[in-house]
Scaffold this active site. Sequence first.
Site, PDB file in Angstrom:
ATOM      1  N   ASN A   1       0.468  -1.433  -0.544  1.00 22.52           N
ATOM      2  CA  ASN A   1       0.098  -0.294  -0.041  1.00 22.52           C
ATOM      3  C   ASN A   1       0.519   1.195  -0.098  1.00 22.52           C
ATOM      4  O   ASN A   1       0.107   2.321  -0.286  1.00 22.52           O
ATOM      5  CB  ASN A   1      -1.310  -0.258   1.394  1.00 22.52           C
ATOM      6  CG  ASN A   1      -0.683  -0.335   2.672  1.00 22.52           C
ATOM      7  OD1 ASN A   1       0.449  -0.668   2.342  1.00 22.52           O
ATOM      8  ND2 ASN A   1      -0.991   0.395   3.411  1.00 22.52           N
TER       9      ASN A   1
ATOM     10  N   GLY B   1       2.463  -6.269   7.037  1.00 17.56           N
ATOM     11  CA  GLY B   1       0.898  -6.918   6.212  1.00 17.56           C
ATOM     12  C   GLY B   1       0.031  -7.705   6.737  1.00 17.56           C
ATOM     13  O   GLY B   1      -0.317  -6.478   7.849  1.00 17.56           O
TER      14      GLY B   1
ATOM     15  N   THR C   1      -1.157 -12.908   8.064  1.00 16.07           N
ATOM     16  CA  THR C   1       0.027 -13.395   7.520  1.00 16.07           C
ATOM     17  C   THR C   1       0.906 -13.042   8.283  1.00 16.07           C
ATOM     18  O   THR C   1       1.729 -13.870   8.139  1.00 16.07           O
ATOM     19  CB  THR C   1       0.553 -12.486   6.065  1.00 16.07           C
ATOM     20  OG1 THR C   1      -0.570 -12.126   5.432  1.00 16.07           O
ATOM     21  CG2 THR C   1       1.093 -12.687   5.442  1.00 16.07           C
TER      22      THR C   1
ATOM     23  N   GLU D   1       3.832  -5.627  12.799  1.00 14.29           N
ATOM     24  CA  GLU D   1       2.708  -4.310  11.903  1.00 14.29           C
ATOM     25  C   GLU D   1       1.087  -4.669  10.637  1.00 14.29           C
ATOM     26  O   GLU D   1       1.760  -4.950   9.867  1.00 14.29           O
ATOM     27  CB  GLU D   1       3.593  -3.223  11.329  1.00 14.29           C
ATOM     28  CG  GLU D   1       4.100  -2.714  12.469  1.00 14.29           C
ATOM     29  CD  GLU D   1       4.318  -1.893  13.253  1.00 14.29           C
ATOM     30  OE1 GLU D   1       3.003  -1.504  13.914  1.00 14.29           O
ATOM     31  OE2 GLU D   1       5.275  -1.535  14.159  1.00 14.29           O
TER      32      GLU D   1
ATOM     33  N   CYS E   1      -3.239   1.137   6.093  1.00 14.18           N
ATOM     34  CA  CYS E   1      -3.609   0.774   7.218  1.00 14.18           C
ATOM     35  C   CYS E   1      -3.962   1.675   8.461  1.00 14.18           C
ATOM     36  O   CYS E   1      -5.109   1.493   9.387  1.00 14.18           O
ATOM     37  CB  CYS E   1      -2.782  -0.014   7.966  1.00 14.18           C
ATOM     38  SG  CYS E   1      -0.686   1.076   7.878  1.00 14.18           S
TER      39      CYS E   1
ATOM     40  N   GLU F   1       7.090   0.624  15.949  1.00 19.14           N
ATOM     41  CA  GLU F   1       8.143   0.884  14.948  1.00 19.14           C
ATOM     42  C   GLU F   1       8.551   2.282  15.537  1.00 19.14           C
ATOM     43  O   GLU F   1       7.772   3.081  16.260  1.00 19.14           O
ATOM     44  CB  GLU F   1       8.100   0.690  13.586  1.00 19.14           C
ATOM     45  CG  GLU F   1       7.556  -0.536  13.371  1.00 19.14           C
ATOM     46  CD  GLU F   1       7.731  -1.005  11.861  1.00 19.14           C
ATOM     47  OE1 GLU F   1       6.875  -0.101  11.073  1.00 19.14           O
ATOM     48  OE2 GLU F   1       8.359  -1.725  11.225  1.00 19.14           O
TER      49      GLU F   1
END
Length: 481
Positions: free
Chosen positions: A150, A226, A230, A248, A282, A461
């Site tokens: 994205n 992602g 996943t 994340e 996101c 992060e």
Amino acid sequence: MQKLKNYINGQLAEPIAKSYIDNYSPANGKVYSLIPDSDEKDVELAYAAAAAAFKSWSVTPKETRSYYLLKIADLIEQKLDVLAAAESKDNGKPFKLAKRVDIPRAAANFRFYGTGILHFSAQSHAMENSAINYTLKQPVGVAACISPWNLPLYLFSWKIAPALAAGCTVVAKPSEVTPMTAFLLSEICIEAGLPPGVLNIVHGLGPKVGNAMVSHPNIPLISFTGGTATGKHIASIAAPMFKKLSLELGGKNPNIIFADCNYEDMLSTTLNSSFSNQGQICLCGSRIFVERPLYERFRNDFVAQTKRMKVGDPSKEDTRIGAIVSKGHFDKILSYIDLAKQEGGNVLCGGKSFNPGGELSEGYYIEPTIIEGLDFKCRTNQEEIFGPVVTITPFDTEEEALMMANSTTYGLASMVWTENLTRAHRMANAIHAGIVWINCWLLRDLRTPFGGVKASGVGREGGFEALDFFTEPKNVCVKLN
Ligand code: NAD
């Protein structure tokens, strides 16, 4: 047709199996380049190069590491137009957005960590006259960095920059859906003279390349951005191997609007927080909760202004909504609009695909969509759609808004619009999310912790948190007498 290459040990390389995957331009649905369909053999080569480079990079003075990161930042800035055009073509996002947000942020990531590492320090703990403890923060080793489609270069560099700054070497994989700017980054790294093996970029599919990276016995840490499914899979591989993990993941962010908000500010920001990048950020607010006295006014203005947003050619200056990233994702979003209708939702605008015609008639466009009349517990309001689709729901009390906001398994970002100071803080305190924006959206200070709670992820992060992730603290205790 252009064939992208892996970047291994400082050189551009074909995948060992010489096999390639089609790369589509979402604006016109046509294949325009080929991506290496790499496998575990390519990952092994990349790992070997990174492991060899780690020996010297991990003890390279931080000033030298900083030099390379700043050089890369400069080169990204110099190539702003080329990179923005590549990002737009690969992802479908408006060129203007890539030029204003994605590429400058990628440069900022390298610059931020290129300077941040110079200020990174560790603590000492004195035990009066008996001993002194000090902490060494040592780079962990070869890091696996895996990113989504994205915000391709923006998120790819958000992982690579702190890893390299901290003294780790990296095997990185961009999304196979948007590989182009990662490929261009490898050319930039060569131009910057980054020592061979310090950064290695392996292109290919998640279940092949990603899986080989994640399950590699000698890669001790994984930074992943992602989808939640996943992330769950990666965690199941990494946990028994005791790997360090930063995840994340997805979101279903609430945007809570009180009747006393600054209306104009709220409305223009809500258009962006709903539909920027075709809603494929996101952090977009996909569930909009509006205090009942304001509901009707908001609904009418929001729908009217959304209908005016220009959908179409990502390269045009006045385009607000570009193409959806892939045919698969386009179908998924449309299926959620169908689901919303089945669940009793009333589509106030959009709700269908859009055909710009001509050269772009095979592209993947969806009109920005607003749906009302849905229960907050229904699937449309609980599952991540990740497209230009929002729901609007009225509320009567602060408690009700909070209860609905916190009702999903996700907890990434949230927005609160109110001029009432104490209520703003009360809401911020009670919302289940890693980020609360009060009277704003996507205002980012790179020093702040970034990440989610619940199914939105594990770890943070940003700022020194990322440098902490890529280093291992070691306590040294020295007896004084
Ligand atoms: P995805 O999970 O399908 O893919 C992400 C990356 O993982 C890709 O590079 C992919 O190839 C790789 N991958 C896929 N399967 C793998 C496997 N088995 N092992 C290792 N790697 C594998 O996600 P996506 O569709 O590319 O991105 C959209 C999702 O990302 C959304 O859910 C969105 O919310 C989330 N996202 C989260 C953040 C955040 O900061 N929390 C930021 C951006 C996007």
